[in-house]
Design a protein around this motif. Structure first.
Motif, mmCIF file in Angstrom:
data_model
loop_
_atom_site.group_PDB
_atom_site.id
_atom_site.type_symbol
_atom_site.label_atom_id
_atom_site.label_comp_id
_atom_site.label_asym_id
_atom_site.label_seq_id
_atom_site.Cartn_x
_atom_site.Cartn_y
_atom_site.Cartn_z
ATOM 1 N N GLY A 115 1.068 -1.939 0.142
ATOM 2 C CA GLY A 115 -0.369 -0.151 0.104
ATOM 3 C C GLY A 115 1.221 1.583 -0.065
ATOM 4 O O GLY A 115 2.145 1.298 0.721
ATOM 5 N N GLY A 116 0.612 2.555 -0.273
ATOM 6 C CA GLY A 116 1.051 3.373 -0.596
ATOM 7 C C GLY A 116 1.349 4.264 0.732
ATOM 8 O O GLY A 116 2.729 4.838 0.939
ATOM 9 N N ALA A 117 1.334 3.915 1.569
ATOM 10 C CA ALA A 117 1.558 4.751 2.331
ATOM 11 C C ALA A 117 2.473 3.866 3.540
ATOM 12 O O ALA A 117 1.529 4.440 4.949
ATOM 13 N N THR A 125 15.800 4.380 -2.313
ATOM 14 C CA THR A 125 15.525 5.599 -2.520
ATOM 15 C C THR A 125 16.272 6.879 -2.296
ATOM 16 O O THR A 125 16.862 7.365 -3.666
ATOM 17 N N VAL A 126 17.112 6.465 -1.010
ATOM 18 C CA VAL A 126 18.253 7.620 -1.080
ATOM 19 C C VAL A 126 19.375 6.965 -1.453
ATOM 20 O O VAL A 126 20.289 8.260 -2.732
ATOM 21 N N ARG A 127 19.746 5.903 -2.393
ATOM 22 C CA ARG A 127 21.060 5.300 -3.112
ATOM 23 C C ARG A 127 20.302 5.956 -4.843
ATOM 24 O O ARG A 127 21.441 7.166 -4.785
ATOM 25 N N ARG A 128 20.122 6.492 -4.828
ATOM 26 C CA ARG A 128 19.018 6.798 -5.972
ATOM 27 C C ARG A 128 18.982 8.114 -6.106
ATOM 28 O O ARG A 128 19.594 8.941 -6.829
ATOM 29 N N ARG A 165 4.540 5.051 -1.316
ATOM 30 C CA ARG A 165 4.558 5.661 -2.485
ATOM 31 C C ARG A 165 5.419 6.959 -2.910
ATOM 32 O O ARG A 165 5.439 7.677 -3.745
ATOM 33 N N THR A 166 6.022 7.717 -2.122
ATOM 34 C CA THR A 166 7.293 8.113 -2.041
ATOM 35 C C THR A 166 8.619 7.578 -2.803
ATOM 36 O O THR A 166 8.615 7.847 -4.129
ATOM 37 N N ALA A 167 8.695 6.486 -2.430
ATOM 38 C CA ALA A 167 9.218 5.102 -3.025
ATOM 39 C C ALA A 167 9.167 5.247 -4.420
ATOM 40 O O ALA A 167 10.356 4.802 -5.407
#
Length: 272
Positions: A115-117, A125-128, A165-167
């Motif tokens: 789920g998005g939340a 995410t940080v590495r990207r 969702r952010t990822a």
């Protein structure tokens, strides 16, 4: 009439005798006979490993509906595996068809399933984001692309956790920009150089240090040169002016200690 798709199950359970159902049963019987002759016939498997896997997926915030969709099975099948069919007075299933077990066991809690939340590790995410900065994309530009403020982007680029969702948004942005030239998208050369220098000073690994199999793996280390951790990697860092990565620094330290030990042994032998 049942709305079950035509095939083996509809032939057996609903009594349909159409060509499609009859053909499915014929193929099933043919494959079963071949497997029996070969000694590989396994009509049922233990349901407990599947039950454990479903509970693991649920602990990762995947609901039964999401699991069923990912496995391409009916949600009621999963309910029967977990709790049985109370309305029929049956308990959790003890045996399953191998195909059903394999379909459920193949489901993993990925960004596309969760789920998005849901909160997940921010490693990928940080590495990207850091890799994009190392490629010359400023944090201000990345923030604008993600629809967030520069302050929030700065926090995200060093975060420990992130919502799914952010990822997903960062993953999609990375897939779009990783091999793009910032200069062709309006960035000034001086700003690109300043951004790359900032990333190098922070020790952020570039795009080329990661691949799809490692960028989300917390245990993985970036391969800056393609040979990191080896003598060739150490030389590449020096020749190309790349800051020494932890793997190559460790390899260099091991080589230095080995050379010092050899020198001490040689000195001891010479004195003897």
């Amino acid at each position: 009439m049942s709305d079950r798709p035509h095939g083996y199950a509809r032939y057996r359970l609903d009594g349909c005798r159409c060509y499609v159902c009859g053909y499915a049963v014929s193929r099933y019987n043919e494959n079963r006979d071949k497997a029996i002759i070969a000694g590989t016939w396994q009509p049922w498997v233990d349901a407990e490993p599947v039950r454990v896997h479903i509970r693991h997926l649920q602990s990762c915030s995947m609901g039964l509906r999401a699991i069923a969709t990912a496995a391409n099975v009916d949600r009621k099948r999963l309910q029967s595996i977990l709790n049985g069919r109370p309305e029929r007075g049956t308990g959790p299933q003890e045996k399953l068809r191998p195909a059903l077990a394999a379909a459920v066991l193949a489901v993993e809690p990925t960004l596309d399933n969760l789920g998005g939340a849901v909160i997940v590790s921010a490693v990928g995410t940080v590495r990207r984001l850091q890799a994009l900065v190392a490629a010359g994309w400023s944090q201000e530009r990345l923030a604008a692309e993600l629809g967030m403020t520069s302050t929030n982007c700065s926090r995200l680029i060093n975060a420990d956790t992130v919502i799914v969702r952010t990822a997903r948004r960062v993953r999609d942005l990375y897939d779009r920009l990783w091999n793009a030239d910032p200069a062709e998208h309006g960035a000034r050369l001086v700003d690109i150089g300043r951004t790359k220098a900032r990333a190098a000073h922070a020790g952020w690994a570039p795009v080329g240090a990661w691949d799809e199999d490692t960028i989300d793996d917390p245990a993985a280390l970036p391969d800056w040169t393609g040979h990191c951790g080896t003598a060739r990697g150490i030389s590449a860092h020096t020749d190309q002016g790349i800051p020494m990565c932890p793997r190559c620094q460790a390899a260099a330290d091991r080589r230095r200690l080995r050379n010092e030990a050899q020198a001490r042994r040689a000195l001891t032998t010479a004195r003897a």
